[in-house]
Design a protein around this motif. Structure first.
Motif, PDB file in Angstrom:
ATOM      1  N   PHE A 105      40.037  30.752  46.875  1.00 37.15           N
ATOM      2  CA  PHE A 105      40.824  31.954  46.614  1.00 37.15           C
ATOM      3  C   PHE A 105      42.296  31.594  46.779  1.00 37.15           C
ATOM      4  O   PHE A 105      42.682  30.971  47.774  1.00 37.15           O
ATOM      5  CB  PHE A 105      40.431  33.035  47.620  1.00 37.15           C
ATOM      6  CG  PHE A 105      41.272  34.279  47.548  1.00 37.15           C
ATOM      7  CD1 PHE A 105      40.837  35.369  46.813  1.00 37.15           C
ATOM      8  CD2 PHE A 105      42.483  34.373  48.210  1.00 37.15           C
ATOM      9  CE1 PHE A 105      41.598  36.530  46.743  1.00 37.15           C
ATOM     10  CE2 PHE A 105      43.242  35.518  48.150  1.00 37.15           C
ATOM     11  CZ  PHE A 105      42.800  36.596  47.409  1.00 37.15           C
ATOM     12  N   THR A 106      43.123  31.974  45.810  1.00 38.68           N
ATOM     13  CA  THR A 106      44.565  31.753  45.941  1.00 38.68           C
ATOM     14  C   THR A 106      45.314  33.053  45.685  1.00 38.68           C
ATOM     15  O   THR A 106      44.920  33.869  44.840  1.00 38.68           O
ATOM     16  CB  THR A 106      45.070  30.672  44.952  1.00 38.68           C
ATOM     17  OG1 THR A 106      44.671  31.027  43.631  1.00 38.68           O
ATOM     18  CG2 THR A 106      44.508  29.312  45.309  1.00 38.68           C
ATOM     19  N   ARG A 107      46.377  33.228  46.415  1.00 40.19           N
ATOM     20  CA  ARG A 107      47.196  34.433  46.295  1.00 40.19           C
ATOM     21  C   ARG A 107      47.736  34.566  44.862  1.00 40.19           C
ATOM     22  O   ARG A 107      48.240  33.598  44.293  1.00 40.19           O
ATOM     23  CB  ARG A 107      48.352  34.346  47.285  1.00 40.19           C
ATOM     24  CG  ARG A 107      49.273  35.537  47.290  1.00 40.19           C
ATOM     25  CD  ARG A 107      50.350  35.301  48.321  1.00 40.19           C
ATOM     26  NE  ARG A 107      51.348  36.358  48.332  1.00 40.19           N
ATOM     27  CZ  ARG A 107      52.422  36.349  49.112  1.00 40.19           C
ATOM     28  NH1 ARG A 107      52.607  35.336  49.947  1.00 40.19           N
ATOM     29  NH2 ARG A 107      53.282  37.333  49.069  1.00 40.19           N
ATOM     30  N   GLY A 108      47.599  35.768  44.292  1.00 43.89           N
ATOM     31  CA  GLY A 108      48.098  36.015  42.948  1.00 43.89           C
ATOM     32  C   GLY A 108      47.129  35.654  41.842  1.00 43.89           C
ATOM     33  O   GLY A 108      47.446  35.814  40.657  1.00 43.89           O
ATOM     34  N   MET A 109      45.927  35.185  42.225  1.00 46.51           N
ATOM     35  CA  MET A 109      44.969  34.781  41.193  1.00 46.51           C
ATOM     36  C   MET A 109      44.450  35.991  40.415  1.00 46.51           C
ATOM     37  O   MET A 109      44.493  37.127  40.896  1.00 46.51           O
ATOM     38  CB  MET A 109      43.806  33.996  41.816  1.00 46.51           C
ATOM     39  CG  MET A 109      42.802  34.834  42.576  1.00 46.51           C
ATOM     40  SD  MET A 109      41.527  33.828  43.420  1.00 46.51           S
ATOM     41  CE  MET A 109      40.754  32.985  42.042  1.00 46.51           C
ATOM     42  N   THR A 110      43.964  35.727  39.210  1.00 45.14           N
ATOM     43  CA  THR A 110      43.405  36.773  38.359  1.00 45.14           C
ATOM     44  C   THR A 110      41.885  36.710  38.403  1.00 45.14           C
ATOM     45  O   THR A 110      41.300  35.624  38.307  1.00 45.14           O
ATOM     46  CB  THR A 110      43.884  36.590  36.905  1.00 45.14           C
ATOM     47  OG1 THR A 110      45.315  36.724  36.878  1.00 45.14           O
ATOM     48  CG2 THR A 110      43.275  37.641  35.996  1.00 45.14           C
ATOM     49  N   VAL A 111      41.254  37.861  38.583  1.00 44.02           N
ATOM     50  CA  VAL A 111      39.791  37.918  38.644  1.00 44.02           C
ATOM     51  C   VAL A 111      39.293  39.044  37.738  1.00 44.02           C
ATOM     52  O   VAL A 111      40.056  39.909  37.313  1.00 44.02           O
ATOM     53  CB  VAL A 111      39.283  38.163  40.086  1.00 44.02           C
ATOM     54  CG1 VAL A 111      39.698  37.040  41.008  1.00 44.02           C
ATOM     55  CG2 VAL A 111      39.760  39.520  40.604  1.00 44.02           C
ATOM     56  N   VAL A 112      37.992  39.008  37.477  1.00 47.88           N
ATOM     57  CA  VAL A 112      37.352  40.063  36.701  1.00 47.88           C
ATOM     58  C   VAL A 112      36.519  40.928  37.648  1.00 47.88           C
ATOM     59  O   VAL A 112      35.756  40.416  38.468  1.00 47.88           O
ATOM     60  CB  VAL A 112      36.451  39.477  35.595  1.00 47.88           C
ATOM     61  CG1 VAL A 112      35.675  40.585  34.890  1.00 47.88           C
ATOM     62  CG2 VAL A 112      37.279  38.696  34.587  1.00 47.88           C
ATOM     63  N   HIS A 113      36.708  42.237  37.547  1.00 49.09           N
ATOM     64  CA  HIS A 113      35.892  43.197  38.290  1.00 49.09           C
ATOM     65  C   HIS A 113      34.669  43.475  37.429  1.00 49.09           C
ATOM     66  O   HIS A 113      34.765  44.120  36.378  1.00 49.09           O
ATOM     67  CB  HIS A 113      36.704  44.469  38.543  1.00 49.09           C
ATOM     68  CG  HIS A 113      35.951  45.528  39.257  1.00 49.09           C
ATOM     69  ND1 HIS A 113      35.705  46.772  38.710  1.00 49.09           N
ATOM     70  CD2 HIS A 113      35.377  45.552  40.492  1.00 49.09           C
ATOM     71  CE1 HIS A 113      35.025  47.508  39.572  1.00 49.09           C
ATOM     72  NE2 HIS A 113      34.815  46.799  40.656  1.00 49.09           N
ATOM     73  N   GLU A 114      33.506  42.953  37.860  1.00 40.82           N
ATOM     74  CA  GLU A 114      32.315  42.941  37.006  1.00 40.82           C
ATOM     75  C   GLU A 114      31.882  44.338  36.551  1.00 40.82           C
ATOM     76  O   GLU A 114      31.512  44.543  35.409  1.00 40.82           O
ATOM     77  CB  GLU A 114      31.151  42.249  37.728  1.00 40.82           C
ATOM     78  CG  GLU A 114      31.183  40.742  37.632  1.00 40.82           C
ATOM     79  CD  GLU A 114      30.980  40.241  36.209  1.00 40.82           C
ATOM     80  OE1 GLU A 114      30.007  40.642  35.557  1.00 40.82           O
ATOM     81  OE2 GLU A 114      31.807  39.444  35.737  1.00 40.82           O
ATOM     82  N   LYS A 115      31.932  45.313  37.447  1.00 38.63           N
ATOM     83  CA  LYS A 115      31.410  46.644  37.104  1.00 38.63           C
ATOM     84  C   LYS A 115      32.203  47.298  35.977  1.00 38.63           C
ATOM     85  O   LYS A 115      31.639  47.883  35.063  1.00 38.63           O
ATOM     86  CB  LYS A 115      31.406  47.540  38.345  1.00 38.63           C
ATOM     87  CG  LYS A 115      30.775  48.903  38.084  1.00 38.63           C
ATOM     88  CD  LYS A 115      30.917  49.818  39.292  1.00 38.63           C
ATOM     89  CE  LYS A 115      29.982  49.420  40.407  1.00 38.63           C
ATOM     90  NZ  LYS A 115      30.054  50.354  41.554  1.00 38.63           N
TER      91      LYS A 115
END
Length: 536
Positions: free
Chosen positions: A326-336
């Motif tokens: 995990f890195t600060r400012g990273m982009t992720v997908v919220h699965e729901k």
């Protein structure tokens, strides 16, 4: 980051929950572990409600007033090369839902037992959840500085009541429940209470490293020394052999004796626990097991907490990292929702005290600002993946009340407060077909949750409420075709409501009323959880 570096970060992490019946000393032990880890320099007083200092892990104002934990809290610190994530949980059974959710996020558990009381009711319930989850359990028998049960009796109680074998890592020194210290079986070493108020510990090693050393007899007195020799001989001959594989499988619990209040045996317990407890484990998901050393980031939300900082009225989602960095400012997908989120201000905790972090690894607990997107059980992951971690259980409430704002002008604040506290999992929300949020039905596991609801609505949202308790004790989700109030025979024997996802639920007073309705509606299933969240 290379897999080697990721593996080394994973292997030095220990993420565990502390569970117990109320008043067994759970919060006290948590504080002492923080003390030894250098995370705090002065332990709070958890016994005196009027004391200026309170347990660090009890951060809510209502917790400080009542002297109990009503919500789980997260604490992280370093000790001897390990990165430790402790999740302190509420002991009171009224808040067991919060504890169950927390146990979804850990790799092992420390079970605290009062030496005088043995295995108590809430301990059994929490142990059962740990057992179902297959997580290793370590036992700390607390309050050894007080009169207590015979240790063999405690071992037998653990083995019979909880159906798990126990292996004592150390053994109490004393006769008839009057204890002087412990004998460390691994080090063949005696540790005695300090005479000056039992504050701390003194380690008195044997010259020969054996309990047969005459110096031990001189220190302890003939009777106590003989009793200790007899106990050790019996343990060595008739007791279990230590098997770490059985510990990992939840078949054997390493058992430690000590006193959290006086610090006695705490450091030894911490060091042995860190040596024996497992690092973060792989996790089940919709696409199979997700390995911790998988370089792609993934995590799930196990807790949501509104207003941790009353000045900012913020809302935090706690995530357990399962794989990748995990890195600060990273982009992720919220699965729901399928939304892409940027995680700009990740935080780690010492209860409500927080620190902005730049990176974290599998096993770590991270707090994220929640703009209202997250729900308990949600999965987030790096773009390019599509997976959902195993779902959280839902527990049927057992007490119900109709709740509304005393001042109709405070409707907006009331709706916001009820909505946020429901999303936290603090209470369960139900509505009647023709009813809005102005007057809603609240379900809880225990009555203390109503007190917390009332307190938090008043102090965090500025809303006084009217509460009318309802005569129902059972909630059953209804599954079948055309489930509507008009077509349900016997609906007058209970209350027909809908949960937050508009699934039909029947509230009834007792099992007899439920059987009557079920017998008269054979095409409908009456379930203890929503159809998609049935317990295993």
């Amino acid at each position: 980051m290379s897999i080697v570096d990721l593996s080394s970060e994973i292997n030095r992490r220990r993420t565990f929950a502390i569970i117990s019946h109320p008043d067994a000393g759970k919060t006290t032990l948590t504080e002492k572990l923080l003390l030894y880890g250098g995370a705090i320099h002065l332990a709070g007083s958890v016994k005196s409600r009027k004391a200026q200092r309170h347990a660090v892990s009890d951060w809510m104002e209502i917790e400080k007033q009542r002297g109990i934990s009503v919500t789980s809290s997260v604490m992280q610190f370093d000790y001897d090369g390990f990165r430790i994530n402790i999740l302190d949980t509420p002991g009171h059974q009224d808040f067991s839902e919060d504890t169950y959710r927390t146990l979804m996020a850990v790799d092992s558990a420390v079970m605290i037992i009062d030496v005088a009381k043995g295995v108590e009711a809430q301990t059994k319930k929490l142990f059962k959840v740990c057992k179902q989850r297959g997580i290793p359990i370590f036992t700390f028998v607390n309050k050894l500085d007080r009169f207590g049960k015979n240790p063999f009796e405690l071992m037998e109680e653990i083995e019979k009541v909880l159906e798990i074998r126990a292996y004592p890592m150390n053994w109490p020194i004393g006769i008839d429940g009057d204890y002087k210290g412990v004998y460390n079986r691994q080090k063949a070493q005696i540790e005695l209470f300090e005479e000056a108020g039992s504050r701390g510990q003194k380690v008195l090693p044997s010259v020969l490293g054996s309990v047969d050393d005459p110096a031990f007899a001189e220190m302890l007195g003939e009777n106590i020394h003989k009793a200790l020799c007899d106990d050790i001989e019996l343990l060595d001959m008739a007791g279990d052999t230590f098997d770490l594989e059985k510990v990992a499988q939840g078949e054997l619990t390493p058992m430690f004796f000590g006193s959290a209040m006086t610090n006695f045996g705490v450091r030894n317990f911490l060091e042995e626990f860190l040596r024996l407890a497992p690092p973060p484990a792989d996790r089940k998901s919709s696409v199979g097991m997700v390995e911790t050393k998988n370089e792609k980031f993934s995590a799930f939300v196990f807790k949501i907490q509104a207003n941790m900082n009353p000045a900012h009225r913020d809302r935090l989602a706690f995530i357990r990292i399962c794989s990748g960095k995990f890195t600060r400012g990273m982009t992720v997908v919220h699965e729901k929702s399928g939304k892409t989120l940027k995680l700009a201000q990740p935080q780690q905790f010492l209860a409500q005290d927080r620190t902005i972090i730049d990176e974290a690894f599998p096993g770590d607990i991270v707090g994220l600002f929640d703009p209202g997107v997250f729900s308990i059980g949600d999965t987030i992951c790096e773009p390019g993946q599509s997976l959902v971690f195993e779902d959280f259980p839902v527990f049927p409430p057992e007490q119900f009340a109709r709740v509304q704002a005393k001042d109709t002008m405070k409707r907006k604040q009331f709706v916001k407060g009820i909505t946020q506290l429901t999303q936290e999992g603090a209470v369960q929300l139900f509505k009647q077909a023709d009813g809005g949020m102005e007057s809603c039905i609240i379900g809880t596991v225990g009555s203390l949750q109503f007190d917390v609801l009332e307190y938090r609505l008043k102090h965090e949202y500025g809303v006084d409420i009217l509460m009318h308790h309802l005569p129902y004790e059972l909630a059953r989700w209804m599954h079948g075709t055309n489930v509507k109030p008009a077509s349900l025979r016997g609906a007058d024997r209970g209350m027909f409501v809908y949960d937050v996802k508009d699934r039909p639920v029947l509230l009834v007073a007792n099992e007899w009323a439920l059987r009557w309705v079920a017998d008269n509606n054979p095409s409908i299933e009456f379930l203890v959880a929503p159809p998609d969240k049935q317990p295993e």
